[in-house]
Design a protein around this motif. Sequence first.
Motif, PDB file in Angstrom:
ATOM      1  N   VAL A  75       0.862  -1.185   0.000  1.00 21.27           N
ATOM      2  CA  VAL A  75       0.000   0.000   0.000  1.00 21.27           C
ATOM      3  C   VAL A  75       0.897   1.233   0.000  1.00 21.27           C
ATOM      4  O   VAL A  75       1.842   1.311   0.793  1.00 21.27           O
ATOM      5  CB  VAL A  75      -0.938   0.028   1.222  1.00 21.27           C
ATOM      6  CG1 VAL A  75      -1.767   1.318   1.228  1.00 21.27           C
ATOM      7  CG2 VAL A  75      -1.857  -1.181   1.205  1.00 21.27           C
ATOM      8  N   TYR A  76       0.613   2.170  -0.878  1.00 20.57           N
ATOM      9  CA  TYR A  76       1.396   3.390  -0.989  1.00 20.57           C
ATOM     10  C   TYR A  76       0.560   4.574  -0.510  1.00 20.57           C
ATOM     11  O   TYR A  76      -0.557   4.792  -0.981  1.00 20.57           O
ATOM     12  CB  TYR A  76       1.845   3.610  -2.432  1.00 20.57           C
ATOM     13  CG  TYR A  76       2.893   2.618  -2.861  1.00 20.57           C
ATOM     14  CD1 TYR A  76       2.523   1.321  -3.207  1.00 20.57           C
ATOM     15  CD2 TYR A  76       4.236   2.959  -2.877  1.00 20.57           C
ATOM     16  CE1 TYR A  76       3.488   0.378  -3.571  1.00 20.57           C
ATOM     17  CE2 TYR A  76       5.204   2.027  -3.246  1.00 20.57           C
ATOM     18  CZ  TYR A  76       4.813   0.735  -3.586  1.00 20.57           C
ATOM     19  OH  TYR A  76       5.765  -0.190  -3.950  1.00 20.57           O
ATOM     20  N   PHE A  77       1.136   5.322   0.414  1.00 24.32           N
ATOM     21  CA  PHE A  77       0.463   6.500   0.946  1.00 24.32           C
ATOM     22  C   PHE A  77       1.176   7.752   0.458  1.00 24.32           C
ATOM     23  O   PHE A  77       2.400   7.869   0.550  1.00 24.32           O
ATOM     24  CB  PHE A  77       0.480   6.495   2.479  1.00 24.32           C
ATOM     25  CG  PHE A  77      -0.401   5.448   3.095  1.00 24.32           C
ATOM     26  CD1 PHE A  77       0.133   4.251   3.549  1.00 24.32           C
ATOM     27  CD2 PHE A  77      -1.760   5.672   3.232  1.00 24.32           C
ATOM     28  CE1 PHE A  77      -0.670   3.290   4.129  1.00 24.32           C
ATOM     29  CE2 PHE A  77      -2.579   4.710   3.806  1.00 24.32           C
ATOM     30  CZ  PHE A  77      -2.030   3.514   4.257  1.00 24.32           C
ATOM     31  N   CYS A  78       0.386   8.673  -0.023  1.00 29.15           N
ATOM     32  CA  CYS A  78       0.862  10.012  -0.334  1.00 29.15           C
ATOM     33  C   CYS A  78       0.661  10.852   0.932  1.00 29.15           C
ATOM     34  O   CYS A  78      -0.346  10.688   1.638  1.00 29.15           O
ATOM     35  CB  CYS A  78       0.029  10.553  -1.489  1.00 29.15           C
ATOM     36  SG  CYS A  78       0.291  12.269  -1.911  1.00 29.15           S
ATOM     37  N   ALA A  79       1.611  11.730   1.247  1.00 30.82           N
ATOM     38  CA  ALA A  79       1.493  12.568   2.433  1.00 30.82           C
ATOM     39  C   ALA A  79       1.979  13.976   2.110  1.00 30.82           C
ATOM     40  O   ALA A  79       2.818  14.168   1.226  1.00 30.82           O
ATOM     41  CB  ALA A  79       2.303  11.990   3.594  1.00 30.82           C
ATOM     42  N   ALA A  80       1.454  14.938   2.828  1.00 30.44           N
ATOM     43  CA  ALA A  80       1.826  16.340   2.580  1.00 30.44           C
ATOM     44  C   ALA A  80       1.977  17.082   3.892  1.00 30.44           C
ATOM     45  O   ALA A  80       1.378  16.718   4.904  1.00 30.44           O
ATOM     46  CB  ALA A  80       0.756  17.011   1.717  1.00 30.44           C
ATOM     47  N   SER A  81       2.788  18.133   3.830  1.00 27.80           N
ATOM     48  CA  SER A  81       3.027  18.946   5.014  1.00 27.80           C
ATOM     49  C   SER A  81       3.100  20.417   4.631  1.00 27.80           C
ATOM     50  O   SER A  81       3.537  20.762   3.533  1.00 27.80           O
ATOM     51  CB  SER A  81       4.336  18.518   5.681  1.00 27.80           C
ATOM     52  OG  SER A  81       4.673  19.402   6.724  1.00 27.80           O
ATOM     53  N   THR A  82       2.704  21.282   5.578  1.00 30.71           N
ATOM     54  CA  THR A  82       2.876  22.706   5.344  1.00 30.71           C
ATOM     55  C   THR A  82       4.287  23.132   5.669  1.00 30.71           C
ATOM     56  O   THR A  82       4.659  24.274   5.453  1.00 30.71           O
ATOM     57  CB  THR A  82       1.891  23.527   6.201  1.00 30.71           C
ATOM     58  OG1 THR A  82       2.122  23.216   7.581  1.00 30.71           O
ATOM     59  CG2 THR A  82       0.465  23.204   5.840  1.00 30.71           C
ATOM     60  N   GLY A  83       5.048  22.187   6.267  1.00 32.25           N
ATOM     61  CA  GLY A  83       6.455  22.488   6.487  1.00 32.25           C
ATOM     62  C   GLY A  83       6.745  23.317   7.708  1.00 32.25           C
ATOM     63  O   GLY A  83       7.871  23.691   7.953  1.00 32.25           O
ATOM     64  N   ARG A  84       5.712  23.593   8.526  1.00 26.41           N
ATOM     65  CA  ARG A  84       6.019  24.258   9.786  1.00 26.41           C
ATOM     66  C   ARG A  84       6.899  23.314  10.576  1.00 26.41           C
ATOM     67  O   ARG A  84       6.716  22.122  10.533  1.00 26.41           O
ATOM     68  CB  ARG A  84       4.745  24.550  10.585  1.00 26.41           C
ATOM     69  CG  ARG A  84       3.967  25.713  10.066  1.00 26.41           C
ATOM     70  CD  ARG A  84       2.927  26.160  11.084  1.00 26.41           C
ATOM     71  NE  ARG A  84       1.850  25.217  11.209  1.00 26.41           N
ATOM     72  CZ  ARG A  84       1.570  24.588  12.335  1.00 26.41           C
ATOM     73  NH1 ARG A  84       2.298  24.769  13.391  1.00 26.41           N
ATOM     74  NH2 ARG A  84       0.557  23.767  12.408  1.00 26.41           N
TER      75      ARG A  84
END
Lengths: 117, 111
Positions: free
Chosen positions: A87-96
Amino acid sequence: DQQVKQNSPSLSVQEGRISILNCDYTNSMFDYFLWYKKYPAEGPTFLISISSIKDKNEDGRFTVFLNKSAKHLSLHIVPSQPGDSAVYFCAASTGRGSGGGADGLTFGKGTHLIIQP
Amino acid sequence: DVKVTQSSRYLVKRTGEKVFLECVQDMDHENMFWYRQDPGLGLRLIYFSYDVKMKEKGDIPEGYSVSREKKERFSLILESASTNQTSMYLCASSLKWYGYTFGSGTRLTVV
């Protein structure tokens, strides 16, 4: 409201061919994106990442492409191997971060990649 | 290599019990996180902490609390376990806001 979307719950690809996993996001504040791979009964492991200042990042068989205007990223695996089934998860961050602490990655629901022999 | 250790791989608890899930990391990471993974829902952030005794609510904190008395240890507490808390729980740590390392997970079943 889902901020990171992986619209394909599963994907089946023949061994040796290219696997393309897609991810869309809605939060324009996201500026760092990651892909994680997860086998059953194990924790996710980091695969590859990309900063919003780039549109491509490559690591061996894995390449991530980022299209900021479309708020879309994709993971390409070439050539696909049986061990890529996961299973592949995409993840994102605002980088704070540093000083203010991390705000936690936002994950998509995942895509189950199946590599057919 | 950073190691994130979750104390139990599998747990079965009864409804109404108080449940403690423990997580320890060995690389002096500042940030620690608790996620739960459910089929069709992906990974959802429950709580995180960016320093000792600091905690922040994630997306789904209801029914949970956390404790971080030491930098290396981050505990998730289910005050009164319910069947809808049956899930895979994943702990992660990071030095900065990126570079998460996950533990192997605890599969909790509440009966």
